[in-house]
Write a protein that holds these residues in place. Structure first.
Motif, mmCIF file in Angstrom:
data_model
loop_
_atom_site.group_PDB
_atom_site.id
_atom_site.type_symbol
_atom_site.label_atom_id
_atom_site.label_comp_id
_atom_site.label_asym_id
_atom_site.label_seq_id
_atom_site.Cartn_x
_atom_site.Cartn_y
_atom_site.Cartn_z
ATOM 1 N N THR A 1 -22.441 -6.779 -22.584
ATOM 2 C CA THR A 1 -23.894 -6.822 -22.601
ATOM 3 C C THR A 1 -24.509 -5.425 -22.515
ATOM 4 O O THR A 1 -24.020 -4.545 -21.799
ATOM 5 C CB THR A 1 -24.444 -7.692 -21.463
ATOM 6 O OG1 THR A 1 -25.867 -7.710 -21.558
ATOM 7 C CG2 THR A 1 -24.059 -7.158 -20.107
ATOM 8 N N GLN A 2 -25.587 -5.258 -23.234
ATOM 9 C CA GLN A 2 -26.323 -3.998 -23.194
ATOM 10 C C GLN A 2 -27.643 -4.144 -22.430
ATOM 11 O O GLN A 2 -28.491 -3.249 -22.447
ATOM 12 C CB GLN A 2 -26.601 -3.521 -24.623
ATOM 13 C CG GLN A 2 -25.335 -3.259 -25.437
ATOM 14 C CD GLN A 2 -24.469 -2.180 -24.820
ATOM 15 O OE1 GLN A 2 -24.860 -1.014 -24.766
ATOM 16 N NE2 GLN A 2 -23.299 -2.562 -24.332
ATOM 17 N N ALA A 3 -27.803 -5.271 -21.745
ATOM 18 C CA ALA A 3 -29.032 -5.491 -20.996
ATOM 19 C C ALA A 3 -29.239 -4.448 -19.906
ATOM 20 O O ALA A 3 -30.369 -4.200 -19.489
ATOM 21 C CB ALA A 3 -29.023 -6.896 -20.391
ATOM 22 N N TRP A 4 -28.156 -3.820 -19.457
ATOM 23 C CA TRP A 4 -28.275 -2.801 -18.420
ATOM 24 C C TRP A 4 -29.149 -1.626 -18.875
ATOM 25 O O TRP A 4 -29.677 -0.870 -18.050
ATOM 26 C CB TRP A 4 -26.898 -2.305 -17.994
ATOM 27 C CG TRP A 4 -26.112 -1.589 -19.081
ATOM 28 C CD1 TRP A 4 -25.223 -2.140 -19.944
ATOM 29 C CD2 TRP A 4 -26.155 -0.192 -19.397
ATOM 30 N NE1 TRP A 4 -24.708 -1.192 -20.788
ATOM 31 C CE2 TRP A 4 -25.256 0.025 -20.471
ATOM 32 C CE3 TRP A 4 -26.851 0.891 -18.874
ATOM 33 C CZ2 TRP A 4 -25.054 1.279 -21.039
ATOM 34 C CZ3 TRP A 4 -26.648 2.158 -19.441
ATOM 35 C CH2 TRP A 4 -25.755 2.341 -20.511
ATOM 36 N N ARG A 5 -29.346 -1.495 -20.171
ATOM 37 C CA ARG A 5 -30.157 -0.405 -20.703
ATOM 38 C C ARG A 5 -31.655 -0.715 -20.647
ATOM 39 O O ARG A 5 -32.486 0.181 -20.849
ATOM 40 C CB ARG A 5 -29.766 -0.123 -22.154
ATOM 41 C CG ARG A 5 -28.329 0.324 -22.346
ATOM 42 C CD ARG A 5 -28.018 0.548 -23.816
ATOM 43 N NE ARG A 5 -28.859 1.599 -24.368
ATOM 44 C CZ ARG A 5 -29.033 1.806 -25.680
ATOM 45 N NH1 ARG A 5 -28.447 1.000 -26.558
ATOM 46 N NH2 ARG A 5 -29.813 2.780 -26.102
ATOM 47 N N HIS A 6 -31.998 -1.977 -20.413
ATOM 48 C CA HIS A 6 -33.407 -2.370 -20.398
ATOM 49 C C HIS A 6 -34.124 -1.651 -19.237
ATOM 50 O O HIS A 6 -33.589 -1.571 -18.122
ATOM 51 C CB HIS A 6 -33.523 -3.888 -20.234
ATOM 52 C CG HIS A 6 -34.876 -4.426 -20.551
ATOM 53 N ND1 HIS A 6 -35.937 -4.315 -19.689
ATOM 54 C CD2 HIS A 6 -35.348 -5.088 -21.650
ATOM 55 C CE1 HIS A 6 -37.003 -4.873 -20.223
ATOM 56 N NE2 HIS A 6 -36.673 -5.359 -21.412
ATOM 57 N N PRO A 7 -35.299 -1.126 -19.471
ATOM 58 C CA PRO A 7 -35.995 -0.354 -18.428
ATOM 59 C C PRO A 7 -36.301 -1.140 -17.164
ATOM 60 O O PRO A 7 -36.474 -0.541 -16.095
ATOM 61 C CB PRO A 7 -37.290 0.108 -19.129
ATOM 62 C CG PRO A 7 -37.445 -0.772 -20.324
ATOM 63 C CD PRO A 7 -36.063 -1.138 -20.741
ATOM 64 N N GLU B 1 -25.806 -9.002 -34.575
ATOM 65 C CA GLU B 1 -27.058 -8.823 -33.839
ATOM 66 C C GLU B 1 -27.509 -10.124 -33.190
ATOM 67 O O GLU B 1 -28.040 -10.120 -32.079
ATOM 68 C CB GLU B 1 -28.136 -8.304 -34.788
ATOM 69 C CG GLU B 1 -27.917 -6.858 -35.237
ATOM 70 C CD GLU B 1 -28.896 -6.418 -36.317
ATOM 71 O OE1 GLU B 1 -29.005 -5.206 -36.556
ATOM 72 O OE2 GLU B 1 -29.562 -7.302 -36.922
ATOM 73 N N ARG B 2 -27.302 -11.227 -33.860
ATOM 74 C CA ARG B 2 -27.787 -12.503 -33.354
ATOM 75 C C ARG B 2 -26.862 -13.127 -32.315
ATOM 76 O O ARG B 2 -27.316 -13.726 -31.332
ATOM 77 C CB ARG B 2 -27.949 -13.489 -34.525
ATOM 78 C CG ARG B 2 -28.699 -14.761 -34.179
ATOM 79 C CD ARG B 2 -30.183 -14.514 -34.085
ATOM 80 N NE ARG B 2 -30.923 -15.743 -33.778
ATOM 81 C CZ ARG B 2 -32.234 -15.805 -33.655
ATOM 82 N NH1 ARG B 2 -32.950 -14.716 -33.826
ATOM 83 N NH2 ARG B 2 -32.838 -16.946 -33.367
ATOM 84 N N CYS B 3 -25.556 -12.972 -32.527
ATOM 85 C CA CYS B 3 -24.587 -13.716 -31.715
ATOM 86 C C CYS B 3 -24.035 -12.945 -30.521
ATOM 87 O O CYS B 3 -23.534 -13.556 -29.571
ATOM 88 C CB CYS B 3 -23.424 -14.182 -32.585
ATOM 89 S SG CYS B 3 -23.898 -15.300 -33.916
ATOM 90 N N SER B 4 -24.080 -11.630 -30.563
ATOM 91 C CA SER B 4 -23.414 -10.860 -29.520
ATOM 92 C C SER B 4 -24.106 -10.930 -28.176
ATOM 93 O O SER B 4 -23.474 -10.714 -27.137
ATOM 94 C CB SER B 4 -23.279 -9.397 -29.954
ATOM 95 O OG SER B 4 -22.379 -9.299 -31.040
ATOM 96 N N ILE B 5 -25.388 -11.238 -28.152
ATOM 97 C CA ILE B 5 -26.110 -11.288 -26.886
ATOM 98 C C ILE B 5 -25.580 -12.368 -25.958
ATOM 99 O O ILE B 5 -25.821 -12.331 -24.750
ATOM 100 C CB ILE B 5 -27.616 -11.508 -27.108
ATOM 101 C CG1 ILE B 5 -27.859 -12.843 -27.826
ATOM 102 C CG2 ILE B 5 -28.233 -10.334 -27.835
ATOM 103 C CD1 ILE B 5 -29.277 -13.338 -27.686
ATOM 104 N N GLY B 6 -24.847 -13.348 -26.506
ATOM 105 C CA GLY B 6 -24.388 -14.469 -25.691
ATOM 106 C C GLY B 6 -22.898 -14.669 -25.720
ATOM 107 O O GLY B 6 -22.429 -15.811 -25.747
ATOM 108 N N LEU B 7 -22.128 -13.573 -25.699
ATOM 109 C CA LEU B 7 -20.666 -13.692 -25.693
ATOM 110 C C LEU B 7 -20.149 -14.452 -26.905
ATOM 111 O O LEU B 7 -19.114 -15.100 -26.854
ATOM 112 C CB LEU B 7 -20.193 -14.423 -24.422
ATOM 113 C CG LEU B 7 -20.275 -13.662 -23.109
ATOM 114 C CD1 LEU B 7 -20.096 -14.613 -21.944
ATOM 115 C CD2 LEU B 7 -19.238 -12.567 -23.056
ATOM 116 N N GLY B 8 -20.904 -14.392 -28.010
ATOM 117 C CA GLY B 8 -20.506 -15.125 -29.207
ATOM 118 C C GLY B 8 -20.910 -16.579 -29.198
ATOM 119 O O GLY B 8 -20.532 -17.335 -30.094
#
Length: 446
Positions: A22-28, A355-362
């Motif tokens: 996850t790249q959510a850790w980058r969210h401000p 882009e669409r699927c990676s946000i949820g572990l596939g």
């Protein structure tokens, strides 16, 4: 007049660590240190428990491959699952604690003792997600590289490992510890049974050094939907996690798994199927889609592509999703097939799929409002495409908060989800019976 058919209710599991990549850790608005903050995990668990989720689920792998793409992942530094769940167990009362441990990276006696200990610590809430993925301990256990690519060999090991863990949990009969202060006898040794195994994979000649867990055996979860995985899960698992992107595919998986359970002499309702879904809620569809876009834009494309678990070779990322691809022999073939079906049905390129699927572990993204999300979950349940959902939160704890504050109350209003836990243990809340101790069964038979 016949009895009114009881409304079937959803089971819900919460992914407490929503994606190693996850790249959510980058969210401000998100604290990048949360992956190693025990208070964050406890808050997450308590929030899910307040909403009456059946269980938490912690995906894990012991391997750390220092490939260049790994520099993007906050999971490069994470807790060991049993240690983390022991801390969470002390701060919760009802929610299940299911974690991943690979049979190709551990010894049965160690896993059995950890599971039994966690089940006692949590008063009957432990579960084990059985996987065959190789990790750093594979070489030390004498497992050949060839076996890690051989599906039949992997599942042979998994069956042996699981059978040993269950038998070890049965080492103590239910009344083996008499704790008689007058006589000074603490244990009736005739009711503690050494396990004698020498099957070419493992050799064991002792009992487990802890009394039988409150659940008898911890809840067993499994995620394979290949033919071997379906046979293994149908015969052995209590929970199955699966990836499907359409109700039609979900129904096919559901039927196969339930049939495999029946073929193994089990009741189909004693195998609970949970479908992965990555939920992003918004008060309007526009807001929800904007939140999705905010997250996908945080992903370096190489991380997004790798997180699909599919090897596209030298293909151009802007090419249509290919008819043929490789998963490297050790990734999830069922999940890859689900992603491929979704991409082709929607005529997506490799880049768009990532882009669409990676946000949820596939797993399937579900982006919408309270009504549209609840409608979707209800449709899957009523179509017998699943028993419930493993809810992945691309927005981490903020996403869980949205789900518990908006979606869960709507599910409750529709009669689709509990208002209170049914029992004290995870098995009781899942509606799965406690297994009888094998040695008690033998005595009755004789």
């Amino acid at each position: 007049m016949g009895e009114t058919k009881k409304q079937k209710q959803l089971h819900l599991a919460g992914f407490i660590f929503s994606g190693r990549a996850t790249q959510a850790w980058r969210h401000p608005e998100i604290d990048a240190h949360q992956s190693l903050d025990v208070d964050y995990y406890i808050e997450y668990a308590q929030l899910a428990e307040k909403a009456k989720f059946d269980t938490l689920f912690l995906a894990d792998g012991a391997s750390l491959h220092l490939e260049d793409v790994e520099k993007h992942y906050w999971s490069i530094s994470t807790f060991e699952p049993v240690t983390l769940f022991s801390a969470i167990a002390a701060r919760t009362k009802h929610i299940g604690l299911v974690y991943t441990a690979s049979v190709t990276d551990n010894e049965p006696t160690h896993v059995a003792r950890q599971l039994a200990s966690l089940d006692h610590i949590s008063h009957g809430r432990a579960g084990w997600n059985v996987v065959t993925t190789p990790g750093p301990g594979t070489d030390n256990l004498g497992i050949s590289k060839q076996e890690t690519f051989d599906s039949a060999a992997k599942y042979k090991r998994a069956r042996s490992f699981l059978n040993i863990v269950r038998a070890l949990c049965d080492s103590f009969e239910e009344d083996a510890l008499v704790r008689d202060k007058k006589t000074g006898i603490y244990a009736d040794l005739s009711k503690i049974h050494p396990l004698h195994v020498d099957d070419g994979l493992y050799k064991i000649d002792s009992p487990l050094r802890i009394e039988r867990p409150p659940q008898g055996h911890p809840v067993i979860a499994q995620a394979g939907t290949s033919p071997e995985g379906v046979a293994f899960g149908g015969s052995s698992a209590d929970l199955i996690y699966c990836a499907n992107y359409s109700i039609k595919d979900g129904q096919e998986t559901f039927r196969k798994l339930k049939a495999a359970a029946v073929a193994a002499g089990r009741k189909p309702e004693h195998l609970v199927i949970l479908t992965g879904v990555a939920v992003i809620w918004g008060p309007t569809q526009e807001v929800a889609e904007r939140r999705l876009k905010e997250l996908t834009e945080l992903w370096p494309i190489e991380a997004a592509v790798q997180n699909l678990g599919i090897d596209f070779g030298a293909a151009n990322l802007d090419d249509p999703f290919p008819d043929h691809y490789d998963i490297g022999g050790i990734r999830s073939s069922g999940r890859a097939a689900a992603i491929a079906s979704f991409a082709r049905d929607n005529k997506l390129t490799i880049r768009q799929t990532a882009e669409r699927c990676s946000i949820g572990l596939g797993h399937r993204p579900l982006v919408g409002t309270t009504q549209s999300i609840a409608d979707d979950l209800q449709a899957w349940l009523e179509a017998e495409a699943t028993d419930g959902f493993a809810v992945i939160q691309p927005r981490l704890i903020d996403g869980l908060r949205d789900f518990t504050e908006h979606i869960v109350p709507e599910l409750v209003r529709r009669g689709l989800f509990r208002t209170e836990y049914e029992g004290k243990t995870l098995r009781e809340n899942l509606g799965i019976p406690k297994p009888e101790n094998i040695y008690s069964r033998k005595k009755v038979a004789s």
